[in-house]
Write an enzyme that holds these catalytic residues in place. Structure first.
Site, PDB file in Angstrom:
ATOM      1  N   ALA A  29      21.577 -13.895  35.476  1.00  0.00           N
ATOM      2  CA  ALA A  29      21.859 -12.562  36.027  1.00  0.00           C
ATOM      3  C   ALA A  29      20.648 -11.630  35.936  1.00  0.00           C
ATOM      4  CB  ALA A  29      23.043 -11.956  35.289  1.00  0.00           C
ATOM      5  N   ASN A  79      24.860 -17.087  39.574  1.00  0.00           N
ATOM      6  CA  ASN A  79      25.364 -17.856  38.447  1.00  0.00           C
ATOM      7  C   ASN A  79      24.428 -19.053  38.257  1.00  0.00           C
ATOM      8  OD1 ASN A  79      27.013 -19.375  36.628  1.00  0.00           O
ATOM      9  ND2 ASN A  79      28.853 -18.394  37.483  1.00  0.00           N
ATOM     10  N   CYS A 109      47.979   2.384  19.698  1.00  0.00           N
ATOM     11  CA  CYS A 109      49.121   2.124  18.814  1.00  0.00           C
ATOM     12  C   CYS A 109      50.238   1.441  19.609  1.00  0.00           C
ATOM     13  CB  CYS A 109      49.649   3.444  18.226  1.00  0.00           C
ATOM     14  SG  CYS A 109      51.156   3.166  17.255  1.00  0.00           S
ATOM     15  N   ASP A 159      33.389  -5.206  27.204  1.00  0.00           N
ATOM     16  CA  ASP A 159      32.292  -4.844  26.283  1.00  0.00           C
ATOM     17  C   ASP A 159      31.684  -3.472  26.547  1.00  0.00           C
ATOM     18  OD1 ASP A 159      30.321  -7.368  28.038  1.00  0.00           O
ATOM     19  OD2 ASP A 159      30.626  -5.254  28.561  1.00  0.00           O
ATOM     20  N   ASN A 195      35.031  -7.795  32.006  1.00  0.00           N
ATOM     21  CA  ASN A 195      34.463  -7.645  30.670  1.00  0.00           C
ATOM     22  C   ASN A 195      35.020  -6.416  29.955  1.00  0.00           C
ATOM     23  OD1 ASN A 195      33.022  -9.868  31.436  1.00  0.00           O
ATOM     24  ND2 ASN A 195      31.156  -8.724  31.921  1.00  0.00           N
ATOM     25  N   GLU A 216      25.401 -21.796  37.190  1.00  0.00           N
ATOM     26  CA  GLU A 216      26.239 -22.963  37.546  1.00  0.00           C
ATOM     27  C   GLU A 216      27.158 -22.611  38.715  1.00  0.00           C
ATOM     28  OE1 GLU A 216      24.677 -24.592  34.117  1.00  0.00           O
ATOM     29  OE2 GLU A 216      25.943 -25.627  35.586  1.00  0.00           O
ATOM     30  N   HIS A 219      40.402  -5.940  32.531  1.00  0.00           N
ATOM     31  CA  HIS A 219      41.024  -6.447  31.297  1.00  0.00           C
ATOM     32  C   HIS A 219      40.972  -5.428  30.174  1.00  0.00           C
ATOM     33  CE1 HIS A 219      40.145 -10.783  32.826  1.00  0.00           C
ATOM     34  NE2 HIS A 219      41.265 -10.305  33.326  1.00  0.00           N
ATOM     35  N   CYS A 274      53.377   4.238  19.369  1.00  0.00           N
ATOM     36  CA  CYS A 274      53.433   5.564  20.040  1.00  0.00           C
ATOM     37  C   CYS A 274      52.322   5.740  21.062  1.00  0.00           C
ATOM     38  CB  CYS A 274      53.331   6.670  18.977  1.00  0.00           C
ATOM     39  SG  CYS A 274      51.715   6.747  18.168  1.00  0.00           S
TER      40      CYS A 274
HETATM   41  N1  APR Z   1      23.844 -15.180  34.079  1.00  0.00           N
HETATM   42  C1  APR Z   1      24.880 -15.284  34.951  1.00  0.00           C
HETATM   43  N2  APR Z   1      25.986 -16.056  34.728  1.00  0.00           N
HETATM   44  C2  APR Z   1      26.023 -16.742  33.562  1.00  0.00           C
HETATM   45  C3  APR Z   1      24.980 -16.687  32.609  1.00  0.00           C
HETATM   46  C4  APR Z   1      23.855 -15.858  32.901  1.00  0.00           C
HETATM   47  N3  APR Z   1      22.828 -15.745  32.053  1.00  0.00           N
HETATM   48  N4  APR Z   1      25.325 -17.500  31.560  1.00  0.00           N
HETATM   49  C5  APR Z   1      26.530 -18.032  31.860  1.00  0.00           C
HETATM   50  N5  APR Z   1      26.949 -17.589  33.063  1.00  0.00           N
HETATM   51  C6  APR Z   1      28.191 -17.917  33.789  1.00  0.00           C
HETATM   52  C7  APR Z   1      28.752 -19.279  33.490  1.00  0.00           C
HETATM   53  O1  APR Z   1      28.152 -20.263  34.337  1.00  0.00           O
HETATM   54  C8  APR Z   1      30.240 -19.064  33.833  1.00  0.00           C
HETATM   55  O2  APR Z   1      30.460 -19.218  35.225  1.00  0.00           O
HETATM   56  O3  APR Z   1      29.178 -17.007  33.334  1.00  0.00           O
HETATM   57  C9  APR Z   1      30.463 -17.605  33.442  1.00  0.00           C
HETATM   58  C10 APR Z   1      31.166 -17.456  32.103  1.00  0.00           C
HETATM   59  O4  APR Z   1      32.452 -18.019  32.231  1.00  0.00           O
HETATM   60  P1  APR Z   1      33.678 -17.316  31.468  1.00  0.00           P
HETATM   61  O5  APR Z   1      33.311 -17.067  30.052  1.00  0.00           O
HETATM   62  O6  APR Z   1      34.912 -18.089  31.786  1.00  0.00           O
HETATM   63  O7  APR Z   1      33.738 -15.894  32.140  1.00  0.00           O
HETATM   64  P2  APR Z   1      34.745 -15.334  33.217  1.00  0.00           P
HETATM   65  O8  APR Z   1      34.833 -16.210  34.386  1.00  0.00           O
HETATM   66  O9  APR Z   1      34.298 -13.948  33.413  1.00  0.00           O
HETATM   67  O10 APR Z   1      36.172 -15.313  32.471  1.00  0.00           O
HETATM   68  C11 APR Z   1      36.246 -14.423  31.408  1.00  0.00           C
HETATM   69  O11 APR Z   1      38.384 -15.153  30.681  1.00  0.00           O
HETATM   70  O12 APR Z   1      39.337 -15.494  28.648  1.00  0.00           O
HETATM   71  C12 APR Z   1      39.329 -14.661  29.748  1.00  0.00           C
HETATM   72  O13 APR Z   1      39.930 -12.392  29.727  1.00  0.00           O
HETATM   73  C13 APR Z   1      38.908 -13.272  29.357  1.00  0.00           C
HETATM   74  O14 APR Z   1      37.687 -11.699  30.784  1.00  0.00           O
HETATM   75  C14 APR Z   1      37.686 -12.980  30.147  1.00  0.00           C
HETATM   76  C15 APR Z   1      37.664 -14.038  31.177  1.00  0.00           C
END
Ligand code: APR
Length: 247
Positions: free
Chosen positions: A232, A213, A127, A104, A102, A215, A119, A130
């Site tokens: 989470a 997760n 920049c 963020d 992440n 899922e 990431h 530079c």
């Molecule tokens: N709690 C926990 N997990 C969750 C929740 C929640 N409330 N809501 C969704 N998820 C899970 C989804 O089931 C999924 O497995 O979070 C995951 C989100 O998937 P992605 O957005 O693909 O996240 P990630 O696997 O971290 O990939 C993100 O992809 O585009 C690139 O660089 C970008 O860092 C980024 C990376």
């Protein structure tokens, strides 16, 4: 309390070097949508905006969408319970480091110190000419931001598709994976490499893998030892309560 959660608590309390690996899912309950899944950002926006070639070819169009997603929308997000529990577990010396995909900044905002941003981070701009760095919050992002020193194009200090992983974060993440005896994977599909190789290195080294997760992910049926289905914030809250009863 279900068996997997109970077993995860035992694993963490008895761990020597537990680490966390987090993905976009840990920030969903802070209001930041995931990239994939039914309300994923890549369903609404073209991931091409984060291709480096496109960014250099069309910085005006790319910056317009980047500002909308990563600054207007994400800018106000605050850490949620899952972030603060990880910070507390670091304070209790039960989590030694966080490897995060992440950008963020929410792990730092929650108080975590040992965070490896695989990431990069959206809070800074860099920049492209530079390498001078700027705080995004102090830069006018309407239009295409330019360097005040060399007038070259500024880009967010997170990696675009096709860019290499920040050296220090990469090295420290691999070192963490080699030392880990437990990895807690929170909110990741396991689709994005090389980030997704980090938990796999740990597994190859004998670490136990706990996954949180709602899922299943690409980790679940391949390396996960304890899959805890749920959000989470809810699972991390229960984990902390259980850990505190044992230490
Ligand atoms: N709690 C926990 N997990 C969750 C929740 C929640 N409330 N809501 C969704 N998820 C899970 C989804 O089931 C999924 O497995 O979070 C995951 C989100 O998937 P992605 O957005 O693909 O996240 P990630 O696997 O971290 O990939 C993100 O992809 O585009 C690139 O660089 C970008 O860092 C980024 C990376």
């Amino acid at each position: 309390m279900n068996d997997s959660l109970q077993n995860a608590i035992e694993l963490l309390v008895n761990s020597k070097h537990a680490i966390a690996y987090t993905g976009a899912g840990i920030s969903v309950e802070s209001g930041i949508p995931p990239f994939r899944g039914e309300d994923g950002l890549w369903n609404k926006y073209d991931p091409n905006i984060l291709e480096l070639s496109y960014f250099y070819l069309r910085p005006d169009k790319s910056w317009k969408v980047i500002k909308e997603i990563f600054y207007d929308f994400f800018g106000e997000a605050k850490p949620n319970k899952a972030h603060t529990v990880l910070a507390e577990l670091e304070h209790l010396a039960l989590i030694k480091a966080i490897v995060t995909q992440n950008i963020d900044n929410l792990h730092y905002d929650a108080g975590s110190k040992e965070v490896y941003e695989f990431h990069g981070n959206s809070r800074m701009l860099v920049c492209t000419g530079c390498n001078k760095k700027y705080m995004a919050a102090e830069t006018n992002l309407n239009g295409v931001p330019l360097c005040t020193s060399c007038n070259d194009l500024l880009k967010p200090d997170f990696i675009f598709f096709g860019e290499k992983i920040p050296e220090v974060a990469y090295r420290k993440s691999i070192e963490a994976a080699q030392k880990a005896d437990v990895v807690v994977i929170i909110g990741s599909t396991g689709e994005v490499y090389p980030a997704a190789s980090i938990p796999r290195y740990a597994k190859e080294n004998g670490a136990k893998i706990i996954e949180i997760n709602p899922e299943k992910s690409l980790f679940t049926d391949s390396i996960t030892d304890l899959f805890i289905k749920g959000k989470a914030t809810e699972i991390m809250h229960e984990l902390l309560i259980g850990i505190k009863q044992k230490i």
